[in-house]
Design a protein around this motif. Structure first.
Motif, PDB file in Angstrom:
ATOM      1  N   UNK A  61       0.839  -1.206   0.000  1.00 49.11           N
ATOM      2  CA  UNK A  61       0.000   0.000   0.000  1.00 49.11           C
ATOM      3  C   UNK A  61       0.876   1.259   0.000  1.00 49.11           C
ATOM      4  N   UNK A  62       1.941   1.210   0.818  1.00 51.02           N
ATOM      5  CA  UNK A  62       2.862   2.355   0.850  1.00 51.02           C
ATOM      6  C   UNK A  62       3.526   2.557  -0.511  1.00 51.02           C
ATOM      7  N   UNK A  63       3.898   1.460  -1.153  1.00 53.01           N
ATOM      8  CA  UNK A  63       4.543   1.554  -2.460  1.00 53.01           C
ATOM      9  C   UNK A  63       3.571   2.111  -3.499  1.00 53.01           C
ATOM     10  N   UNK A  64       2.327   1.663  -3.455  1.00 54.06           N
ATOM     11  CA  UNK A  64       1.321   2.156  -4.411  1.00 54.06           C
ATOM     12  C   UNK A  64       1.081   3.647  -4.208  1.00 54.06           C
ATOM     13  N   UNK A  65       0.996   4.054  -2.927  1.00 53.71           N
ATOM     14  CA  UNK A  65       0.813   5.471  -2.637  1.00 53.71           C
ATOM     15  C   UNK A  65       2.014   6.271  -3.122  1.00 53.71           C
ATOM     16  N   UNK A  66       3.207   5.736  -2.894  1.00 50.78           N
ATOM     17  CA  UNK A  66       4.425   6.397  -3.343  1.00 50.78           C
ATOM     18  C   UNK A  66       4.444   6.537  -4.869  1.00 50.78           C
ATOM     19  N   UNK A  67       4.067   5.447  -5.547  1.00 46.32           N
ATOM     20  CA  UNK A  67       4.078   5.467  -7.010  1.00 46.32           C
ATOM     21  C   UNK A  67       3.056   6.454  -7.565  1.00 46.32           C
ATOM     22  N   UNK A  68       1.882   6.512  -6.928  1.00 47.83           N
ATOM     23  CA  UNK A  68       0.853   7.456  -7.378  1.00 47.83           C
ATOM     24  C   UNK A  68       1.316   8.896  -7.178  1.00 47.83           C
ATOM     25  N   UNK A 108      12.611  16.169  -5.215  1.00 52.02           N
ATOM     26  CA  UNK A 108      11.537  15.406  -4.547  1.00 52.02           C
ATOM     27  C   UNK A 108      11.258  14.104  -5.297  1.00 52.02           C
ATOM     28  N   UNK A 109      11.265  14.175  -6.628  1.00 52.61           N
ATOM     29  CA  UNK A 109      11.058  12.948  -7.419  1.00 52.61           C
ATOM     30  C   UNK A 109      12.160  11.933  -7.133  1.00 52.61           C
ATOM     31  N   UNK A 110      13.392  12.427  -7.059  1.00 52.61           N
ATOM     32  CA  UNK A 110      14.522  11.542  -6.788  1.00 52.61           C
ATOM     33  C   UNK A 110      14.379  10.887  -5.414  1.00 52.61           C
ATOM     34  N   UNK A 111      13.981  11.708  -4.438  1.00 52.89           N
ATOM     35  CA  UNK A 111      13.788  11.170  -3.081  1.00 52.89           C
ATOM     36  C   UNK A 111      12.700  10.105  -3.077  1.00 52.89           C
ATOM     37  N   UNK A 112      11.621  10.377  -3.806  1.00 55.50           N
ATOM     38  CA  UNK A 112      10.509   9.419  -3.825  1.00 55.50           C
ATOM     39  C   UNK A 112      10.898   8.148  -4.571  1.00 55.50           C
ATOM     40  N   UNK A 113      11.718   8.280  -5.614  1.00 58.23           N
ATOM     41  CA  UNK A 113      12.205   7.089  -6.316  1.00 58.23           C
ATOM     42  C   UNK A 113      13.064   6.240  -5.389  1.00 58.23           C
ATOM     43  N   UNK A 114      13.913   6.910  -4.579  1.00 53.36           N
ATOM     44  CA  UNK A 114      14.727   6.173  -3.604  1.00 53.36           C
ATOM     45  C   UNK A 114      13.838   5.474  -2.581  1.00 53.36           C
ATOM     46  N   UNK A 115      12.784   6.185  -2.154  1.00 57.04           N
ATOM     47  CA  UNK A 115      11.849   5.584  -1.200  1.00 57.04           C
ATOM     48  C   UNK A 115      11.140   4.384  -1.787  1.00 57.04           C
ATOM     49  N   UNK A 116      10.757   4.493  -3.064  1.00 55.92           N
ATOM     50  CA  UNK A 116      10.089   3.371  -3.732  1.00 55.92           C
ATOM     51  C   UNK A 116      11.027   2.171  -3.832  1.00 55.92           C
ATOM     52  N   UNK A 117      12.300   2.446  -4.127  1.00 55.31           N
ATOM     53  CA  UNK A 117      13.286   1.364  -4.215  1.00 55.31           C
ATOM     54  C   UNK A 117      13.450   0.666  -2.866  1.00 55.31           C
ATOM     55  N   UNK A 118      13.507   1.448  -1.801  1.00 59.32           N
ATOM     56  CA  UNK A 118      13.625   0.867  -0.457  1.00 59.32           C
ATOM     57  C   UNK A 118      12.410   0.008  -0.128  1.00 59.32           C
ATOM     58  N   UNK A 119      11.228   0.478  -0.500  1.00 54.99           N
ATOM     59  CA  UNK A 119      10.012  -0.285  -0.252  1.00 54.99           C
ATOM     60  C   UNK A 119      10.020  -1.600  -1.030  1.00 54.99           C
ATOM     61  N   UNK A 120      10.471  -1.549  -2.281  1.00 60.94           N
ATOM     62  CA  UNK A 120      10.530  -2.775  -3.087  1.00 60.94           C
ATOM     63  C   UNK A 120      11.528  -3.771  -2.504  1.00 60.94           C
ATOM     64  N   UNK A 121      12.643  -3.262  -2.007  1.00 61.30           N
ATOM     65  CA  UNK A 121      13.636  -4.145  -1.392  1.00 61.30           C
ATOM     66  C   UNK A 121      13.075  -4.771  -0.109  1.00 61.30           C
TER      67      UNK A 121
END
Length: 240
Positions: A61-68, A108-121
């Motif tokens: 859910x966090x990843x989906x929210x991050x991606x949106x 901000x996009x870069x930070x969110x991409x890093x966050x998405x990567x952490x969530x996927x890991x």
């Protein structure tokens, strides 16, 4: 013979005592404890897996929210970038402000991409843990099935012994007058399972207390078919 009646009562009591012991053995079979332990271990693994699955859903859910949010932010960044180079903004100050905004959006996009990567890991790690738990759960379920089989076999052995003793007890009880058997059953319920005791050397072997001389003399002269009771504990006495 009258004496046979009392000997049969003793025999019935021996069978009843053994049946009680067998029933206790049935209830406390070590295989029963082993099964309970295996079931508990299985429940623990199942609960661990369920907790990991819930954790995975939360991360998803966090990843989906991050991606949106990232998609919306990227759209906004593109619009602002297009404005920056569209020529509709000509003032130097406005261009600098817009450039700063685009840079900030990109950060901000870069930070969110890093966050998405952490969530996927994190999701991948949980998937690996769930897979390991699935393997452990399969082994635990197999252990439960094995323990159930062992308990079933052990129960069958004890049940067969109980059936054998019950049948032998019925044969002996069938030769005892109903009144004497009823008295025995009532006493047994009140006396912790031991209703009949030998009278040996003036002592009741049920309570291990000596009877008075007067009571011993009375019992000695009592008719052979009289049911005598211990004056101390009330058990049926078998004269020897």
């Amino acid at each position: 013979m009258i004496e046979d009646q009392f000997q049969r009562l003793l025999s019935v009591q021996d069978h009843d005592t053994l049946i009680d012991q067998l029933r206790h053995r049935f209830d406390t079979l070590p295989e029963r404890a082993s099964l309970a332990a295996a079931q508990q271990a299985c429940r623990q693994i199942h609960n661990q897996r369920a907790a990991k699955q819930v954790q995975r859903l939360e991360l998803q859910r966090d990843l989906k929210r991050n991606e949106d949010e990232l998609a919306a932010l990227e759209d906004r960044t593109k619009r602002e970038y297009d404005r920056l180079y569209s020529g509709e903004v000509s003032g130097t100050r406005e261009l600098l402000t817009l450039q700063e905004e685009v840079d900030g959006l990109r950060t901000r996009c870069s930070d969110m991409e890093s966050g998405a990567l952490e969530l996927m890991e994190a999701i991948e790690e949980i998937d690996a843990e769930v897979e390991a738990l699935e393997s452990s759960l399969a082994a635990a379920e197999a252990a439960v099935a094995d323990a159930e089989g062992q308990l079933e076999e052990a129960e069958a052995v004890v049940q067969a012994e109980i059936h054998q003793e019950t049948a032998a007890r019925s044969v002996e009880a069938g030769e005892i007058p109903e009144a004497a058997l009823t008295s025995y059953e009532g006493l047994r319920a009140r006396m912790g399972g031991i209703a009949v005791a030998r009278l040996r050397n003036g002592t009741c072997e049920g309570c291990h207390l000596a009877l008075s001389a007067m009571e011993l003399d009375r019992i000695r002269h009592a008719p052979a078919d009289e049911v005598c009771h211990c004056e101390e504990c009330g058990r049926i006495l078998v004269r020897t």
